[in-house]
Design a protein around this motif. Structure first.
Motif, PDB file in Angstrom:
ATOM      1  N   PHE A  82       0.834  -1.198   0.000  1.00  0.00           N
ATOM      2  CA  PHE A  82       0.000   0.000   0.000  1.00  0.00           C
ATOM      3  C   PHE A  82       0.871   1.251   0.000  1.00  0.00           C
ATOM      4  O   PHE A  82       0.563   2.236  -0.680  1.00  0.00           O
ATOM      5  CB  PHE A  82      -0.918   0.013   1.221  1.00  0.00           C
ATOM      6  CG  PHE A  82      -1.697   1.288   1.380  1.00  0.00           C
ATOM      7  CD1 PHE A  82      -2.883   1.486   0.689  1.00  0.00           C
ATOM      8  CD2 PHE A  82      -1.229   2.306   2.216  1.00  0.00           C
ATOM      9  CE1 PHE A  82      -3.600   2.667   0.833  1.00  0.00           C
ATOM     10  CE2 PHE A  82      -1.939   3.484   2.367  1.00  0.00           C
ATOM     11  CZ  PHE A  82      -3.129   3.662   1.663  1.00  0.00           C
ATOM     12  N   MET A  83       1.976   1.239   0.760  1.00  0.00           N
ATOM     13  CA  MET A  83       2.850   2.400   0.823  1.00  0.00           C
ATOM     14  C   MET A  83       3.528   2.649  -0.520  1.00  0.00           C
ATOM     15  O   MET A  83       3.752   3.800  -0.896  1.00  0.00           O
ATOM     16  CB  MET A  83       3.900   2.212   1.924  1.00  0.00           C
ATOM     17  CG  MET A  83       3.331   2.255   3.327  1.00  0.00           C
ATOM     18  SD  MET A  83       2.355   3.757   3.665  1.00  0.00           S
ATOM     19  CE  MET A  83       3.570   5.040   3.391  1.00  0.00           C
ATOM     20  N   LEU A  84       3.843   1.593  -1.264  1.00  0.00           N
ATOM     21  CA  LEU A  84       4.417   1.785  -2.597  1.00  0.00           C
ATOM     22  C   LEU A  84       3.419   2.484  -3.517  1.00  0.00           C
ATOM     23  O   LEU A  84       3.783   3.376  -4.291  1.00  0.00           O
ATOM     24  CB  LEU A  84       4.844   0.442  -3.189  1.00  0.00           C
ATOM     25  CG  LEU A  84       6.109  -0.187  -2.600  1.00  0.00           C
ATOM     26  CD1 LEU A  84       6.320  -1.581  -3.173  1.00  0.00           C
ATOM     27  CD2 LEU A  84       7.328   0.683  -2.881  1.00  0.00           C
ATOM     28  N   SER A 245       4.200  -0.994 -12.334  1.00  0.00           N
ATOM     29  CA  SER A 245       5.587  -1.046 -12.798  1.00  0.00           C
ATOM     30  C   SER A 245       6.470  -0.106 -11.984  1.00  0.00           C
ATOM     31  O   SER A 245       7.638  -0.417 -11.711  1.00  0.00           O
ATOM     32  CB  SER A 245       5.663  -0.703 -14.292  1.00  0.00           C
ATOM     33  OG  SER A 245       5.074   0.555 -14.554  1.00  0.00           O
ATOM     34  N   ALA A 246       5.936   1.043 -11.564  1.00  0.00           N
ATOM     35  CA  ALA A 246       6.704   1.956 -10.712  1.00  0.00           C
ATOM     36  C   ALA A 246       6.950   1.339  -9.339  1.00  0.00           C
ATOM     37  O   ALA A 246       8.042   1.480  -8.766  1.00  0.00           O
ATOM     38  CB  ALA A 246       5.972   3.287 -10.570  1.00  0.00           C
ATOM     39  N   MET A 247       5.942   0.649  -8.803  1.00  0.00           N
ATOM     40  CA  MET A 247       6.092  -0.012  -7.507  1.00  0.00           C
ATOM     41  C   MET A 247       7.155  -1.098  -7.560  1.00  0.00           C
ATOM     42  O   MET A 247       7.874  -1.320  -6.580  1.00  0.00           O
ATOM     43  CB  MET A 247       4.748  -0.601  -7.069  1.00  0.00           C
ATOM     44  CG  MET A 247       3.709   0.453  -6.701  1.00  0.00           C
ATOM     45  SD  MET A 247       2.006  -0.208  -6.634  1.00  0.00           S
ATOM     46  CE  MET A 247       2.194  -1.478  -5.373  1.00  0.00           C
ATOM     47  N   CYS A 248       7.281  -1.754  -8.706  1.00  0.00           N
ATOM     48  CA  CYS A 248       8.226  -2.868  -8.831  1.00  0.00           C
ATOM     49  C   CYS A 248       9.637  -2.413  -9.207  1.00  0.00           C
ATOM     50  O   CYS A 248      10.621  -3.053  -8.791  1.00  0.00           O
ATOM     51  CB  CYS A 248       7.725  -3.860  -9.882  1.00  0.00           C
ATOM     52  SG  CYS A 248       6.179  -4.684  -9.442  1.00  0.00           S
ATOM     53  N   LEU A 249       9.756  -1.330  -9.976  1.00  0.00           N
ATOM     54  CA  LEU A 249      11.052  -0.956 -10.530  1.00  0.00           C
ATOM     55  C   LEU A 249      11.524   0.447 -10.155  1.00  0.00           C
ATOM     56  O   LEU A 249      12.715   0.663  -9.954  1.00  0.00           O
ATOM     57  CB  LEU A 249      11.010  -1.060 -12.065  1.00  0.00           C
ATOM     58  CG  LEU A 249      10.820  -2.455 -12.647  1.00  0.00           C
ATOM     59  CD1 LEU A 249      10.596  -2.367 -14.154  1.00  0.00           C
ATOM     60  CD2 LEU A 249      12.030  -3.329 -12.345  1.00  0.00           C
ATOM     61  N   PHE A 250      10.603   1.407 -10.052  1.00  0.00           N
ATOM     62  CA  PHE A 250      11.026   2.797  -9.867  1.00  0.00           C
ATOM     63  C   PHE A 250      11.305   3.132  -8.404  1.00  0.00           C
ATOM     64  O   PHE A 250      12.333   3.726  -8.079  1.00  0.00           O
ATOM     65  CB  PHE A 250       9.955   3.746 -10.418  1.00  0.00           C
ATOM     66  CG  PHE A 250      10.382   5.184 -10.469  1.00  0.00           C
ATOM     67  CD1 PHE A 250      11.046   5.687 -11.573  1.00  0.00           C
ATOM     68  CD2 PHE A 250      10.132   6.035  -9.403  1.00  0.00           C
ATOM     69  CE1 PHE A 250      11.455   7.012 -11.616  1.00  0.00           C
ATOM     70  CE2 PHE A 250      10.531   7.364  -9.434  1.00  0.00           C
ATOM     71  CZ  PHE A 250      11.203   7.851 -10.544  1.00  0.00           C
ATOM     72  N   PHE A 251      10.403   2.757  -7.507  1.00  0.00           N
ATOM     73  CA  PHE A 251      10.521   3.179  -6.124  1.00  0.00           C
ATOM     74  C   PHE A 251      11.494   2.352  -5.282  1.00  0.00           C
ATOM     75  O   PHE A 251      12.087   2.901  -4.348  1.00  0.00           O
ATOM     76  CB  PHE A 251       9.150   3.211  -5.465  1.00  0.00           C
ATOM     77  CG  PHE A 251       8.300   4.350  -5.938  1.00  0.00           C
ATOM     78  CD1 PHE A 251       8.616   5.662  -5.615  1.00  0.00           C
ATOM     79  CD2 PHE A 251       7.191   4.122  -6.727  1.00  0.00           C
ATOM     80  CE1 PHE A 251       7.848   6.716  -6.063  1.00  0.00           C
ATOM     81  CE2 PHE A 251       6.415   5.169  -7.184  1.00  0.00           C
ATOM     82  CZ  PHE A 251       6.741   6.472  -6.850  1.00  0.00           C
ATOM     83  N   PRO A 252      11.685   1.053  -5.531  1.00  0.00           N
ATOM     84  CA  PRO A 252      12.636   0.301  -4.696  1.00  0.00           C
ATOM     85  C   PRO A 252      14.027   0.925  -4.606  1.00  0.00           C
ATOM     86  O   PRO A 252      14.562   1.047  -3.483  1.00  0.00           O
ATOM     87  CB  PRO A 252      12.660  -1.077  -5.373  1.00  0.00           C
ATOM     88  CG  PRO A 252      11.286  -1.224  -5.933  1.00  0.00           C
ATOM     89  CD  PRO A 252      10.923   0.145  -6.424  1.00  0.00           C
TER      90      PRO A 252
END
Length: 288
Positions: A82-84, A245-252
């Motif tokens: 949820f935070m992502l 896709s942002a949750m999986c690749l951009f924000f980490p």
């Protein structure tokens, strides 16, 4: 052109709306007449006063950002996924607040109306629509003129017999790769971390799906198909794909160096600085 206006235009990633910016027209006229371009006539000030005020937009965005900040204070009770998703909204609203602040300053100090940086990206019906016409329009314009169009011309001059689609496809992918590399460099300067290339992977993925959109639309057009996806469904799919896709690749990679914690620290330090400055100013005024 007045020096302050030149600095404002040259330093910030902005574009003036010349149709609605009365100061720009007056400045140009005064410059051509060899008059003092920093003087704005009373009739021009009346026009500015009669235009729609940008403060309302800033207030709306600031209130929404404040609500998101309240939600963030409860992050220990929230699921990490949820935070992502939350960060997707927060990045968008924060960018809107930043540019709305710049627009207010441009309006108040120079009488300029700026072109928007975002055009309701949540209303996008395709990734082409999202990245090309709705999200971060200043970056899109810069990439279009500096990467997309030159690369497309270069490929076109060397692929006369391959087909008209190839230059466009290469230019699209080159533009997204360039955007990914820029984000990797920015993250490196902020975090001093070895690039993980996840951000580049995010933009490469966006570019690949945009190319699929282009090819499929071209194929359907050649076959004479007039079918179009329901607009609500297409919007949900586009925004959902970008967010996931942002949750999986951009924000980490952003979260790896505790970007949010650092931001909290910087905001707190700025608050303390302003507080101390205000106390010193009050003490000086009171003669203590």
């Amino acid at each position: 052109m007045p020096l302050i206006l030149f600095i404002f235009i040259a330093y910030l990633p902005i574009k003036i709306n010349h149709k609605n910016s009365t100061t720009t027209a007056t400045t140009k006229l005064n410059f051509e007449n060899q008059e003092d371009p920093s003087k704005i006539g009373s009739e021009n000030k009346e026009k500015i006063a009669n235009q729609e005020h940008p403060f309302l937009n800033l207030i709306q965005k600031t209130i929404f950002q404040a609500l998101l900040w309240i939600v963030y204070q409860l992050k220990q009770y929230m699921h990490p996924k949820f935070m992502l998703a939350y960060y997707c909204f927060y990045v968008y609203i924060s960018a809107e607040v930043l540019m709305a602040t710049v627009s207010v300053l441009a309006w108040a100090l120079l009488g300029l109306e700026l072109e928007p940086h975002f055009n309701k990206p949540y209303m996008a019906t395709s990734l082409q629509d999202f990245w090309g016409r709705r999200w971060n329009l200043m970056a899109s314009n810069a990439l279009r003129s500096s990467v997309y169009e030159p690369l497309k011309r270069w490929v076109s001059s060397r692929s006369h017999d391959i087909g008209a689609m190839l230059p466009r496809i290469v230019a699209v992918m080159g533009t997204f790769v360039a955007s990914g590399l820029v984000h990797e460099i920015a993250l490196y300067y902020f975090a001093r971390m070895r690039p993980s290339w996840e951000m580049t992977g995010f933009f490469v993925l966006q570019g690949l799906v945009v190319i699929v959109e282009i090819v499929v639309k071209k194929f359907l057009l050649m076959k004479g198909f007039a079918w179009r996806m329901n607009i609500v469904v297409s919007r949900v799919l586009v925004v959902g794909f970008v967010m996931v896709s942002a949750m999986c690749l951009f924000f980490p990679p952003v979260l790896k160096f505790n970007a949010v914690v650092r931001l909290e620290r910087e905001v707190g330090a700025m608050g303390e600085f302003l507080k101390c400055s205000l106390i010193m100013l009050i003490s000086f005024v009171n003669g203590k």
